[in-house]
Enzyme design. Structure first.
Site, PDB file in Angstrom:
ATOM      1  N   ASP A  52       0.904  -1.215   0.008  1.00  0.00           N
ATOM      2  CA  ASP A  52       0.061  -0.028  -0.045  1.00  0.00           C
ATOM      3  C   ASP A  52       0.939   1.412   0.053  1.00  0.00           C
ATOM      4  O   ASP A  52       0.450   2.420  -0.160  1.00  0.00           O
ATOM      5  CB  ASP A  52      -0.919   0.044   1.236  1.00  0.00           C
ATOM      6  CG  ASP A  52      -0.518  -0.159   2.396  1.00  0.00           C
ATOM      7  OD1 ASP A  52       0.998  -0.393   2.560  1.00  0.00           O
ATOM      8  OD2 ASP A  52      -0.963   0.011   3.658  1.00  0.00           O
ATOM      9  N   SER A  53       2.104   1.171   0.041  1.00  0.00           N
ATOM     10  CA  SER A  53       2.943   2.188  -0.107  1.00  0.00           C
ATOM     11  C   SER A  53       2.958   2.911  -1.517  1.00  0.00           C
ATOM     12  O   SER A  53       3.224   3.917  -1.621  1.00  0.00           O
ATOM     13  CB  SER A  53       4.479   1.896   0.148  1.00  0.00           C
ATOM     14  OG  SER A  53       4.818   0.648  -0.954  1.00  0.00           O
ATOM     15  N   ASP A  91      -1.150  -5.924  -0.175  1.00  0.00           N
ATOM     16  CA  ASP A  91      -1.518  -5.412   1.135  1.00  0.00           C
ATOM     17  C   ASP A  91      -3.074  -5.202   1.288  1.00  0.00           C
ATOM     18  O   ASP A  91      -3.767  -4.735   0.393  1.00  0.00           O
ATOM     19  CB  ASP A  91      -0.902  -4.153   1.101  1.00  0.00           C
ATOM     20  CG  ASP A  91       0.301  -4.249   1.910  1.00  0.00           C
ATOM     21  OD1 ASP A  91       0.999  -5.231   2.386  1.00  0.00           O
ATOM     22  OD2 ASP A  91       1.188  -3.059   1.957  1.00  0.00           O
ATOM     23  N   LYS A 121      -1.129  -9.357   3.015  1.00  0.00           N
ATOM     24  CA  LYS A 121      -0.468  -8.868   4.172  1.00  0.00           C
ATOM     25  C   LYS A 121      -1.265  -7.773   5.087  1.00  0.00           C
ATOM     26  O   LYS A 121      -2.099  -7.021   4.106  1.00  0.00           O
ATOM     27  CB  LYS A 121       0.902  -8.224   3.714  1.00  0.00           C
ATOM     28  CG  LYS A 121       1.777  -7.603   4.798  1.00  0.00           C
ATOM     29  CD  LYS A 121       3.037  -7.111   4.486  1.00  0.00           C
ATOM     30  CE  LYS A 121       3.203  -5.992   3.851  1.00  0.00           C
ATOM     31  NZ  LYS A 121       2.927  -4.764   4.618  1.00  0.00           N
ATOM     32  N   GLU A 123      -1.253  -5.260   8.749  1.00  0.00           N
ATOM     33  CA  GLU A 123      -0.103  -4.783   9.891  1.00  0.00           C
ATOM     34  C   GLU A 123      -0.732  -4.964  11.108  1.00  0.00           C
ATOM     35  O   GLU A 123      -2.215  -5.080  11.320  1.00  0.00           O
ATOM     36  CB  GLU A 123      -0.287  -3.123   9.506  1.00  0.00           C
ATOM     37  CG  GLU A 123       0.450  -2.933   8.239  1.00  0.00           C
ATOM     38  CD  GLU A 123       0.898  -1.309   8.019  1.00  0.00           C
ATOM     39  OE1 GLU A 123       0.390  -0.677   8.988  1.00  0.00           O
ATOM     40  OE2 GLU A 123       1.065  -1.163   7.102  1.00  0.00           O
ATOM     41  N   GLU A 190       9.603  -3.784  10.099  1.00  0.00           N
ATOM     42  CA  GLU A 190       9.938  -2.562   9.492  1.00  0.00           C
ATOM     43  C   GLU A 190      10.321  -1.553  10.656  1.00  0.00           C
ATOM     44  O   GLU A 190      10.091  -1.501  11.715  1.00  0.00           O
ATOM     45  CB  GLU A 190       8.596  -2.000   9.040  1.00  0.00           C
ATOM     46  CG  GLU A 190       8.942  -0.448   8.353  1.00  0.00           C
ATOM     47  CD  GLU A 190       7.673  -0.199   7.267  1.00  0.00           C
ATOM     48  OE1 GLU A 190       7.022  -0.670   7.008  1.00  0.00           O
ATOM     49  OE2 GLU A 190       8.076   1.240   6.849  1.00  0.00           O
TER      50      GLU A 190
END
Ligand code: KIV
Length: 281
Positions: A52-53, A91, A121, A123, A190
């Site tokens: 999602d970056s 993501d 993925k 978080e 991270e």
């Protein structure tokens, strides 16, 4: 009769294969958001992450929070289509899985079904463990993401490195273990200081993939645009540049513009020259 050469079908890496690489040969991961990038980098990596970056790198947003599930699915489809051997993970964007495990399943299932990716993925640590268990028990491979979690940037108070005090360090180790115990096949760690990264890697039974988390992980991931100099808004300390494609692109476009303005482009080799055929009736 001759037949056109066919692209040899390569076998894609699988979740169990990558899971089994804990403590072995380092796992190579990069982000990919588009088909051309995915096609170029696929032969060299074990995992392609549709991160999602892309909210910041492709869409110019100042955090990852504003990207939608539909946008992630569009990019996921392109990357799966253009890659052949790397495992593809997509993501789950902010707001698409935190509300409940049922919401997470619904959206993760959509991502898997519509993109054809092999995992998602998400978080979060201990607080997401129940969700990770719910997904993995229902056939959705999950990669975790702990330490600096960009979707919580406003709670954390910025993109600062993590694990600098005892409580924070302990929490990161516990987060990674909780996600792995809940069934995640891999955990991204991270922006975490080296001694904590070493502990996380030692104590977590699945591969730990570092980004800004020292060499003491089971593999590494970076944003491809950072690696090749295509994202210049800022450069995190942990990024190593292997090329300056942004500068090359700018120089190429400057030359193209000058050539058009001075009529040096197009040249004869770029033109369709044949005379129109006479039509006989
Ligand atoms: O969104 C992303 O690209 C990521 C990686 C940087 C790990 O989560």
């Amino acid at each position: 009769m001759t037949t056109a050469p066919t692209k040899k079908k390569l076998k894609r890496k699988t979740v169990p294969e990558l899971r089994a690489r804990k403590g072995g040969e380092p796992i190579v991961c990069l982000t990919a958001y588009t088909a051309p990038t995915a096609e170029l980098i696929d032969p060299h990596v074990d995992l392609l992450l549709v991160g999602d970056s892309l909210a910041m790198v492709l869409y110019g947003m100042d955090s990852t929070l504003g990207i939608s599930l539909d946008t992630m699915i569009g990019h996921g489809k392109a990357v799966v289509r253009a890659s052949r051997q790397a495992l593809v993970s997509v993501d789950l964007p902010f707001g698409s899985y935190q509300e409940s495990k049922e919401q997470a399943f619904r959206n993760a299932a959509r991502v898997m079904a519509e993109t054809g990716c092999q995992s998602v993925k998400l978080e979060g640590g201990i607080e997401m463990a129940e969700t990770v268990r719910f997904l993995t028990e229902r056939g959705i491979p999950v990669c975790g993401h702990v330490g600096l979690t960009p979707q919580s940037v406003h709670t954390i108070g910025g993109f600062r490195s993590r694990g600098r005090d005892h409580d924070e360090a302990t929490r990161i180790v516990e987060d990674a273990k909780a996600i792995a115990e809940a069934g995640a096949f891999m955990v991204v760690l991270e922006g975490t200081v080296e001694p904590v990264a070493a502990r996380v890697t030692e104590e977590t039974p699945v591969p730990v993939i570092g980004i800004g988390a020292s060499p003491r992980c089971d593999g590494q991931i970076l944003v491809t645009e950072d690696v090749v100099g295509m994202f210049t808004a800022f450069r995190p300390k942990f990024v190593k540049r292997y090329a300056e494609l942004g500068e090359e692109l700018s120089a190429a476009v400057k030359t193209f513009a000058a050539d058009v303005r001075t009529r040096r482009f197009p040249e004869s080799e770029h033109c369709f020259r044949s005379e129109p055929r006479k039509i006989t009736g």
